[in-house]
Structures are given as structure tokens and as C-alpha cells.
Design an enzyme around this catalytic site. Structure first.
Site, PDB file in Angstrom:
ATOM      1  N   TRP A   1     -43.911  20.712 105.770  1.00 37.01           N
ATOM      2  CA  TRP A   1     -44.975  21.573 106.316  1.00 37.01           C
ATOM      3  C   TRP A   1     -45.698  20.656 107.479  1.00 37.01           C
ATOM      4  O   TRP A   1     -45.958  19.490 107.247  1.00 37.01           O
ATOM      5  CB  TRP A   1     -46.278  21.860 105.391  1.00 37.01           C
ATOM      6  CG  TRP A   1     -47.216  22.311 105.796  1.00 37.01           C
ATOM      7  CD1 TRP A   1     -47.487  23.608 106.608  1.00 37.01           C
ATOM      8  CD2 TRP A   1     -48.497  21.603 106.093  1.00 37.01           C
ATOM      9  NE1 TRP A   1     -48.868  23.665 107.025  1.00 37.01           N
ATOM     10  CE2 TRP A   1     -49.517  22.387 106.854  1.00 37.01           C
ATOM     11  CE3 TRP A   1     -48.987  20.201 105.939  1.00 37.01           C
ATOM     12  CZ2 TRP A   1     -50.790  22.319 107.251  1.00 37.01           C
ATOM     13  CZ3 TRP A   1     -50.409  19.900 106.223  1.00 37.01           C
ATOM     14  CH2 TRP A   1     -51.196  20.949 106.984  1.00 37.01           C
TER      15      TRP A   1
ATOM     16  N   GLU B   1     -42.394  25.026 105.001  1.00 32.84           N
ATOM     17  CA  GLU B   1     -43.323  25.724 104.558  1.00 32.84           C
ATOM     18  C   GLU B   1     -44.255  26.509 105.755  1.00 32.84           C
ATOM     19  O   GLU B   1     -44.797  26.023 106.719  1.00 32.84           O
ATOM     20  CB  GLU B   1     -44.390  24.981 103.857  1.00 32.84           C
ATOM     21  CG  GLU B   1     -45.773  25.670 103.315  1.00 32.84           C
ATOM     22  CD  GLU B   1     -46.720  24.702 102.472  1.00 32.84           C
ATOM     23  OE1 GLU B   1     -46.161  23.360 102.203  1.00 32.84           O
ATOM     24  OE2 GLU B   1     -47.605  25.144 102.035  1.00 32.84           O
TER      25      GLU B   1
ATOM     26  N   LYS C   1     -47.524  28.596 107.378  1.00 36.03           N
ATOM     27  CA  LYS C   1     -49.062  28.919 107.498  1.00 36.03           C
ATOM     28  C   LYS C   1     -49.525  29.984 108.522  1.00 36.03           C
ATOM     29  O   LYS C   1     -48.860  29.941 109.444  1.00 36.03           O
ATOM     30  CB  LYS C   1     -49.586  27.770 107.366  1.00 36.03           C
ATOM     31  CG  LYS C   1     -51.017  27.523 107.165  1.00 36.03           C
ATOM     32  CD  LYS C   1     -51.508  26.099 106.770  1.00 36.03           C
ATOM     33  CE  LYS C   1     -52.925  25.987 106.542  1.00 36.03           C
ATOM     34  NZ  LYS C   1     -53.367  24.685 106.147  1.00 36.03           N
TER      35      LYS C   1
ATOM     36  N   ASP D   1     -46.708  29.597 100.134  1.00 37.82           N
ATOM     37  CA  ASP D   1     -47.864  29.191  99.817  1.00 37.82           C
ATOM     38  C   ASP D   1     -48.696  30.195  99.415  1.00 37.82           C
ATOM     39  O   ASP D   1     -48.987  30.901 100.285  1.00 37.82           O
ATOM     40  CB  ASP D   1     -48.396  27.894 100.690  1.00 37.82           C
ATOM     41  CG  ASP D   1     -49.499  27.252  99.880  1.00 37.82           C
ATOM     42  OD1 ASP D   1     -50.540  28.037  99.463  1.00 37.82           O
ATOM     43  OD2 ASP D   1     -49.772  25.956 100.187  1.00 37.82           O
TER      44      ASP D   1
ATOM     45  N   HIS E   1     -51.358  30.872 102.312  1.00 39.74           N
ATOM     46  CA  HIS E   1     -51.051  30.739 103.695  1.00 39.74           C
ATOM     47  C   HIS E   1     -50.844  32.211 104.565  1.00 39.74           C
ATOM     48  O   HIS E   1     -50.310  31.978 105.347  1.00 39.74           O
ATOM     49  CB  HIS E   1     -49.934  29.878 104.005  1.00 39.74           C
ATOM     50  CG  HIS E   1     -50.206  28.511 103.505  1.00 39.74           C
ATOM     51  ND1 HIS E   1     -49.295  27.352 104.045  1.00 39.74           N
ATOM     52  CD2 HIS E   1     -51.282  27.813 103.156  1.00 39.74           C
ATOM     53  CE1 HIS E   1     -49.832  26.212 103.828  1.00 39.74           C
ATOM     54  NE2 HIS E   1     -51.073  26.517 103.234  1.00 39.74           N
TER      55      HIS E   1
ATOM     56  N   HIS F   1     -45.794  27.285  96.691  1.00 42.11           N
ATOM     57  CA  HIS F   1     -46.764  26.700  96.523  1.00 42.11           C
ATOM     58  C   HIS F   1     -47.881  27.362  95.884  1.00 42.11           C
ATOM     59  O   HIS F   1     -48.477  28.320  96.287  1.00 42.11           O
ATOM     60  CB  HIS F   1     -47.464  26.031  97.707  1.00 42.11           C
ATOM     61  CG  HIS F   1     -46.438  24.795  98.004  1.00 42.11           C
ATOM     62  ND1 HIS F   1     -47.135  24.006  99.296  1.00 42.11           N
ATOM     63  CD2 HIS F   1     -45.805  23.932  97.401  1.00 42.11           C
ATOM     64  CE1 HIS F   1     -46.496  22.775  99.090  1.00 42.11           C
ATOM     65  NE2 HIS F   1     -45.493  22.837  98.003  1.00 42.11           N
TER      66      HIS F   1
ATOM     67  N   ASP G   1     -57.835  29.317 103.683  1.00 41.73           N
ATOM     68  CA  ASP G   1     -56.898  28.677 102.988  1.00 41.73           C
ATOM     69  C   ASP G   1     -57.706  27.343 102.152  1.00 41.73           C
ATOM     70  O   ASP G   1     -57.635  26.266 102.671  1.00 41.73           O
ATOM     71  CB  ASP G   1     -55.906  27.917 104.033  1.00 41.73           C
ATOM     72  CG  ASP G   1     -54.882  26.933 103.146  1.00 41.73           C
ATOM     73  OD1 ASP G   1     -54.652  26.870 102.116  1.00 41.73           O
ATOM     74  OD2 ASP G   1     -54.871  26.023 103.891  1.00 41.73           O
TER      75      ASP G   1
ATOM     76  N   ASP H   1     -57.571  26.192  99.004  1.00 39.99           N
ATOM     77  CA  ASP H   1     -56.822  25.480  97.963  1.00 39.99           C
ATOM     78  C   ASP H   1     -57.898  25.290  96.839  1.00 39.99           C
ATOM     79  O   ASP H   1     -57.911  24.054  96.349  1.00 39.99           O
ATOM     80  CB  ASP H   1     -56.473  24.087  98.565  1.00 39.99           C
ATOM     81  CG  ASP H   1     -55.329  24.451  99.752  1.00 39.99           C
ATOM     82  OD1 ASP H   1     -54.086  24.590  99.398  1.00 39.99           O
ATOM     83  OD2 ASP H   1     -55.757  24.098 100.835  1.00 39.99           O
TER      84      ASP H   1
ATOM     85  N   ASP I   1     -50.202  23.512  94.379  1.00 39.85           N
ATOM     86  CA  ASP I   1     -51.119  23.155  95.669  1.00 39.85           C
ATOM     87  C   ASP I   1     -52.316  23.244  95.851  1.00 39.85           C
ATOM     88  O   ASP I   1     -52.629  24.453  96.372  1.00 39.85           O
ATOM     89  CB  ASP I   1     -50.148  23.415  96.754  1.00 39.85           C
ATOM     90  CG  ASP I   1     -50.482  22.737  98.169  1.00 39.85           C
ATOM     91  OD1 ASP I   1     -51.548  21.866  97.926  1.00 39.85           O
ATOM     92  OD2 ASP I   1     -50.168  23.210  99.104  1.00 39.85           O
TER      93      ASP I   1
HETATM   94  C1  RNT Z   1     -51.381  22.690 103.789  1.00 41.20           C
HETATM   95  C2  RNT Z   1     -49.889  22.887 102.844  1.00 41.20           C
HETATM   96  C3  RNT Z   1     -49.446  21.950 102.341  1.00 41.20           C
HETATM   97  C4  RNT Z   1     -50.294  20.702 101.692  1.00 41.20           C
HETATM   98  C5  RNT Z   1     -49.551  19.560 101.032  1.00 41.20           C
HETATM   99  C6  RNT Z   1     -50.714  18.393 100.999  1.00 41.20           C
HETATM  100  O1  RNT Z   1     -51.808  23.871 104.302  1.00 41.20           O
HETATM  101  O2  RNT Z   1     -50.347  23.922 101.801  1.00 41.20           O
HETATM  102  O3  RNT Z   1     -48.359  22.156 101.311  1.00 41.20           O
HETATM  103  O4  RNT Z   1     -51.419  21.215 101.088  1.00 41.20           O
HETATM  104  O5  RNT Z   1     -48.525  19.136 101.677  1.00 41.20           O
HETATM  105 ZN    ZN Z   2     -48.775  24.227 100.294  1.00 37.35          ZN
END
Ligand code: RNT
Ligand code: ZN
Length: 417
Positions: free
Chosen positions: A184, A225, A227, A258, A261, A285, A293, A295, A325
Site C-alpha cells: 500500500w 491495496e 484507497k 480495505d 478505503h 483489511h 478512513d 480506522d 486494520d
Molecule cells: C492505510 C492502509 C494500510 C495501513 C497499514 C498500516 O490507509 O489501510 O493498510 O493501514 O498498512
Molecule cells: Zn489497510
């Protein structure tokens, strides 16, 4: 018979009436592998002492007790495993979690030996390891990594990627569990770009160079990955969904979806079925976006259940790498892990208790009335009793009893850091 077991017997009967075998569901859950992200334990800080987190991701909060080194991080993960059931899990680490004995090792010089402590620790516990090159929190990442127009900087990051795949291969060989190395990059533009093509062409070329080294997929597979945007790159992200999906399909790589994302009303649960028409494996993820985003810690919400249902209904569980994640620095970090991991497992167990054949039959016969009625009634079925019994029989605390253990750990260990 304990109350937990009594409740389970009633639940078992209720599900059996639908043709569901809850004992089998629990056995299936035993095989489930969750890749637990080490970075929840220290707010994605890593051990490089590089300064602040960058790359459009943020951990907010200042809860005391954060792990400051590998020993502490692994100690916290060991504690986590006393409250999370399952013996088939993995730990997901990032390149910034290298342990170099005080030596300054540049990211383009990393070697397997810099992760030996992780490998030894994982081996002792029968855990697998997954890996991620770190394309953020670095002086050379501020103006782009694999899309950088400065050839020297781009080369640096290409070499980093190559090194990381070798490290992943080492993990796979040493631990006997295939490593997933996930790429990523945060690269993008804050404001509207003129040329959207050039950075993506550079990213593609960089990946091509990185993946040119042949590595046996028995030991390591790679994922990309996507985003939609990040803080500071609101207008354009080179590694968009289309970019990553196209790259993965064409080059036989894994796609990483993810949950945080995508646009706010866009869900990954609706993407899984399409992916499996074109790819053999998938990396998830599991995260939770809140407006952006952000998290947040994974909770048992509709989307988590929908993801689990898709994996079970489509028989995709064995082909999907489920990784977590999220990074919340505002609450006890070990508790955050426990909440997210337990919820993910609980969602999968609930999906495994679904009478999928019955529901599909309604659908295939055009009986959408029964489909909707049954889906709604199922929400009230006692899958929690199955989960509680699962925890009890697998030797971890039932219901909120895990919290007292983590609170005690906070008192004994975390508060002294
Ligand atoms: C970031 C991505 C990625 C990170 C990690 C730390 O937006 O989701 O996966 O969260 O690699
Ligand atoms: Zn991620």
C-alpha cells in the site's frame, strides 16, 4: 451443566430445526485464521524512531501504556491471545517493525535477520507472519514513493519492495505458513492533478520491477491495496481501486480490499463475489470507517456481518486472507485488539450458523417474501449462545469476562510503562 452450556443446548436445537449443525460451525471456526495487525499496539509508530506518522493515516489519542519496543509489543500480543480463541492466527507486521539492535538500517537494506525475533516468537507459538513494506513515515516518502518522479527516490522504494518480498519468503519458509506481503502506498495529490496517468504509469512500472524477482508462491504471495483518498491527498490517489484491481488481475496478484478505503456508502461486502470470478484469492483489511478512513476499532455492525456472510455463503472462506486494520490510540490498545478480533470471529461464526441452503432455495424459487422474513428472523437467533459456548470450550473468557483480564494487565504491566 453450566448456564453457558444450557444456553448452547437450546441454541443448538433452534438451529438444528433449520438444518444447521452448530457443532460443525464451531469446528469450522477453529480453522479460521485472522491476521492480527501489530500496529494497533503502538499507533503505527514502529521501531525506527522516525518521528511522526505520515502518509495520510492518523492515530489519534494518547492512552497510556503503548508498547515501545518489540518485547513489549509481543508481550501485549501474548496477552491478547489469552482472550481470543483460535490456534490458527497470524500476526501482520510492517517493515518499520524491524529490530536492528540499535544499528541504523535503511529500508532499502532490510534483511530477514532484522525480523528474526518476530520469527522466533511466532514459531514458538505456531503463528504465521504476514508482511507489509512501509511506504510512509519516512523523509523520502513525503513527495511520493513508487510514483516519485525522482528516479533515485523511486529506486530506493523499489528496492524496499524487493527486500520486503524476500523477508516475506523467509517468513513462509521458516513458519510453514504462506506469507502475504501487502503493498500500500499513500502517493497522491492534495489538489486536482493535470496528469492522472503519469503517476499511475510509474506505480505500475515500479510494481513490475519489484515483482520481477521470482518467489515461490508456496512461501509468499503479494497483494496490492487500493484507497480512495487520504489526508493530504484528497484529490487524487495513484493506487485507486481500478488501478489495483486491474494490476492484480493482469499480474496474478492478490487484491486487498480495505473496508475503509471506499466512498462512504460503498461497501466491500458487495465486491467480494465479483473478485472471485477473476481471482483465486483475496486479502481483506477488516476496518471501520467513520465519515473518513478513520480506522476505528471493528464493531459488530451490519457491514462486518455482511462481509462474513459473503465469505460463508460463497464458500470463499478458505480463499480469503482476513486481516485486521485499525488503530485507536484513545482506548486500551490490547482491549481494542480484543474487541476487533472477537467481533470478526463472532461475525464469521454467526454466518456459519446461517441456513444458507434454505435461503438460497427461497431466492432461486422467487420466494422473496420468505427470503426477507427469514433473514429478519435470523437476526434474533441465538448465535451469541454459540459464541459464548465456543469461548468456554476453547478456554478463553466468556462475554465481558475478558475485559477484567485486560484491566488487570493494564494495572500490572501497561501502567508501569
Ligand atoms: C492505510 C492502509 C494500510 C495501513 C497499514 C498500516 O490507509 O489501510 O493498510 O493501514 O498498512
Ligand atoms: Zn489497510
Amino acid at each position: 451443566m453450566s448456564n453457558i452450556e444450557k444456553s448452547y443446548q437450546l441454541a443448538k436445537e433452534a438451529y438444528a430445526a433449520l438444518g444447521v449443525d452448530t457443532d460443525k460451525a464451531m469446528q469450522a471456526l477453529d480453522n479460521l485464521s485472522i491476521s492480527i495487525h501489530c500496529w494497533q499496539g503502538d499507533d503505527v509508530a514502529g521501531f525506527e524512531n522516525a518521528g511522526s506518522l505520515s502518509g495520510g493515516i492518523q492515530a489519534t489519542g494518547n492512552y497510556p501504556g503503548k508498547a515501545r519496543n518489540g518485547e513489549e509489543l509481543r508481550q501485549d500480543l501474548d496477552k491478547l491471545f489469552t482472550v481470543v480463541p483460535g490456534k490458527n492466527h497470524k500476526i501482520n507486521i510492517h517493515a518499520i517493525y524491524a529490530e536492528t539492535d540499535g544499528e541504523n538500517v535503511s529500508r532499502d537494506e532490510l534483511q530477514p535477520k532484522h525480523f528474526q525475533k518476530w520469527v522466533d516468537w511466532a514459531k514458538e507459538r505456531g503463528l504465521g507472519l504476514d508482511f507489509n513494506p512501509s511506504y510512509f513515515s519516512h523523509p523520502l516518502s513525503e513527495n511520493g514513493t513508487l510514483t516519485n518522479k525522482d528516479e533515485n527516490i523511486r529506486k530506493f522504494w523499489i528496492e524496499h519492495g524487493k527486500r520486503c518480498r524476500k523477508i516475506g519468503e523467509y517468513f513462509g519458509k521458516e513458519l510453514g505458513k504462506k506469507c502475504v506481503t501487502n503493498f500500500w502506498i499513500p502517493d497522491g495529490y492534495k489538489d486536482i492533478p493535470v496528469d492522472r496517468y503519469a503517476p499511475r504509469a510509474l506505480y505500475k512500472d515500479s510494481l513490475d520491477q519489484i515483482f520481477a524477482d521470482k518467489i515461490d508462491s508456496k512461501y509468499n504471495v503479494d497483494a496490492v491495496e487500493s484507497k480512495v483518498f487520504g489526508i493530504g491527498v484528497e484529490s487524487y490517489t495513484a493506487g485507486s481501486h481500478e488501478f489495483c484491481m486491474g494490476y492484480a488481475i493482469k499480474n496474478n496478484k492478490l487484491l486487498c480490499l480495505d473496508a475503509g478505503h471506499f466512498h462512504p456508502t460503498e461497501v466491500i461486502s458487495n465486491k467480494i463475489s465479483s473478485i472471485f470470478l477473476y481471482m483465486d484469492e483475496l486479502l481483506l483489511h477488516v476496518s471501520r470507517p467513520v465519515r473518513w478512513d478513520s480506522d476505528h476499532v471493528v464493531i459488530l455492525d451490519d457491514e462486518l456481518n455482511a462481509i462474513a456472510q459473503e465469505l460463508v455463503r460463497g464458500d470463499f472462506l478458505s480463499k480469503t486472507h482476513i486481516a485486521l486494520d485499525f488503530f485507536d490510540a484513545s482506548i486500551n490498545r490490547v482491549a481494542a485488539w480484543a474487541i476487533g478480533t472477537r467481533n470478526t470471529m463472532k461475525a464469521v461464526l454467526t454466518a456459519l450458523c446461517e441456513p444458507t441452503q434454505m435461503l438460497k432455495k427461497f431466492e432461486n424459487e422467487g420466494d422473496f417474501t420468505s427470503r426477507l422474513a427469514m433473514l429478519e428472523e435470523l437476526k434474533g437467533y441465538p448465535s451469541s449462545a454459540v459464541w459464548d459456548y465456543y469461548c468456554e470450550t476453547r478456554g478463553v473468557p466468556v462475554r465481558e469476562a475478558w475485559l477484567a483480564e485486560i484491566k488487570q494487565y493494564e494495572k500490572d504491566v501497561l501502567s508501569k510503562r
